[in-house]
Design an enzyme around this catalytic site. Sequence first.
Site, PDB file in Angstrom:
ATOM      1  N   ASP A   1     -38.415   3.846 -42.153  1.00 51.07           N
ATOM      2  CA  ASP A   1     -37.539   3.200 -43.122  1.00 51.07           C
ATOM      3  C   ASP A   1     -36.116   3.029 -42.597  1.00 51.07           C
ATOM      4  O   ASP A   1     -35.572   3.908 -41.920  1.00 51.07           O
ATOM      5  CB  ASP A   1     -37.503   4.057 -44.395  1.00 51.07           C
TER       6      ASP A   1
ATOM      7  N   GLU B   1     -38.922  -0.808 -40.258  1.00 50.77           N
ATOM      8  CA  GLU B   1     -38.316  -1.659 -41.273  1.00 50.77           C
ATOM      9  C   GLU B   1     -36.852  -1.858 -40.935  1.00 50.77           C
ATOM     10  O   GLU B   1     -36.080  -0.892 -40.870  1.00 50.77           O
ATOM     11  CB  GLU B   1     -38.429  -1.030 -42.659  1.00 50.77           C
TER      12      GLU B   1
END
Length: 609
Positions: free
Chosen positions: A230, A297
Amino acid sequence: MSSGKTFRAAAIVLSIVTSCGFGQDVPPKDWWETALFYQIYPRSFYDTNGDGIGDIRGVTAKLQYLKDTGIDATWLSPVFKSPQRDFGYDVSDFLEIDALFGTNADMEELFAEARKLGIRIVLDFVPNHSSIEHWWFKQSELGVKPYKDYYVWHPGRSVPGQIKPDVPNNWNSVFYGSAWEWSDIRKEYYLHQFEVGQPDLNYRNEAVIAEFDEILRFWMGKGASGFRVDAVNHMFEDAEFRDEPVVDPSDPLRYGYTNLMYTNSLLETYDVIGHWRRVIDDYAKEHDRETIIMMTEAYTSMDMIMRFYESDDGVEQRAHFPFNFAMITELNAQSKARDFKYVIDRFLENMPRGKVTNWVLGNHDQPRVGSRYGVERIDGMLLMLLTLPGVAVTYNGEEIGMVDYRDISYEDSRDPQGCNVGLEEYQWKSRDPQRTPFQWDDTYNAGFSKAERPWLPVHPYFRQTNLLKQKEADYSTYKFYVDAVKLRKNDVYSHGLFTSRALSENVFGFVRYIKDQPDSYHITVVNLANEETTVDLLDLFQVTNQTAIKLTGTESRFKVGQPVNPTRLTLGPYESLVIAESSGIALRVTLWLIVAVLGRYLCAIIESQ
């Protein structure tokens, strides 16, 4: 007949078979290279204990649904221990499942049950920051070694006549306001690029990297098949803490106030990703595991995204693939066919040779496909997702055409990104509308939970849009999705080449085909507009006149197997189709019979010699 004569006959027949395109095995691909990934937002998926919040046992209970749908792997949004100020992205213990979702034992059961069904489980890995409740931060705030430098701290800038120093610089948080928060305990500022309760970790401290190495090994040991990393582009900041140049002076507290050159996509990030790739690969090799993947990401520029694949010289391998958000950030309901061609071709052309692409249509942070592109384009967007080259990623609920609940009340807001703003801004900024519970059926709370009140309200139109109703219907988004997933298993999608074309202003088409097999093509055509349009498929690919419909959208007037004229194909408003060579199967059966007869004839001739 002698063995030598048999061999000669077999060799002749084999040459005929291969010249006809038969018997050519395609090389196998690794499990993830053409996988269909399914993102589950556990809070909203399925609640098994009646508290109004989805849980890990809920995911386990629905594994057969994933299997029936054709899902290869699923990645879970965070389920680790957390005060839930940002719904799990503020982790207070990276090795413990939050009691809200279950236990570590529940997670191990999920891994085991998924493995039985051939489904891989990928975990959300959140390395940029922790929660302020994490033991590391509490010790760091007290100045206790070795945790003192686990986070990014700064004494601030002295201001004459002012006791408390000013913030170190003009860096802002993604969630609005300064990215710096004062600690009365340590008498310094800590950096938080996201919510104030999410202090940024210091990746210039090797001990922090080592901590996360062990976290990866821990969850791989439990059964994780991969990790989605993330917010990876936020992991490093300028070591000199310099002010960033101002680009939008309209709001000094807005995230886009500066150009982010010192807080986003710094080159040191790639070294850490390369290091974690080695940690993962080494673990898989040492424990005789299949490939364990890492996907990253990052909302950043194209050249920075591509660097997540490998180093510039191609020596260091990094992520198996970085998420491709182009269909979220660069395309919308107003986009024309040429826009789709440009965005899709550009990503493919920029990829390092031999790497695998991926396509993401939505996630828990972005408006749903039907809300962003319009419900009338859902079929077309899903079809593109599933027939483009490489990995496809579906956010839970997109397969049944769920849409945002934009009229969710301000009082029901749970999203910190929407809570610190007024009602008008909340209605477009909050991420709650795309996180509402999954609509399983038309019973209470859409079958999601037996609680009196779920954590977020169910979309009021759940009786019109739910999985059970779509399973029972003759035609539905879900049935179309499943048919497209089955079609995706064809070798032309795993190994086929790709060419695209804007067939008209609003009709986008692309073909997947296997080299030297002229009848292997599958053509995807999508009408993006509310008007009938006639196109010539020969502008895209030299097809034969013997073409037929392979797959249709839910509102199509065509039927599967129906012959069509490729030079004058008329698409209805928003229609989406897959077209393929219609006579290929019959032709192949005929040729096999000819080859069989010819083989017997050759054997007889050779025997008589």
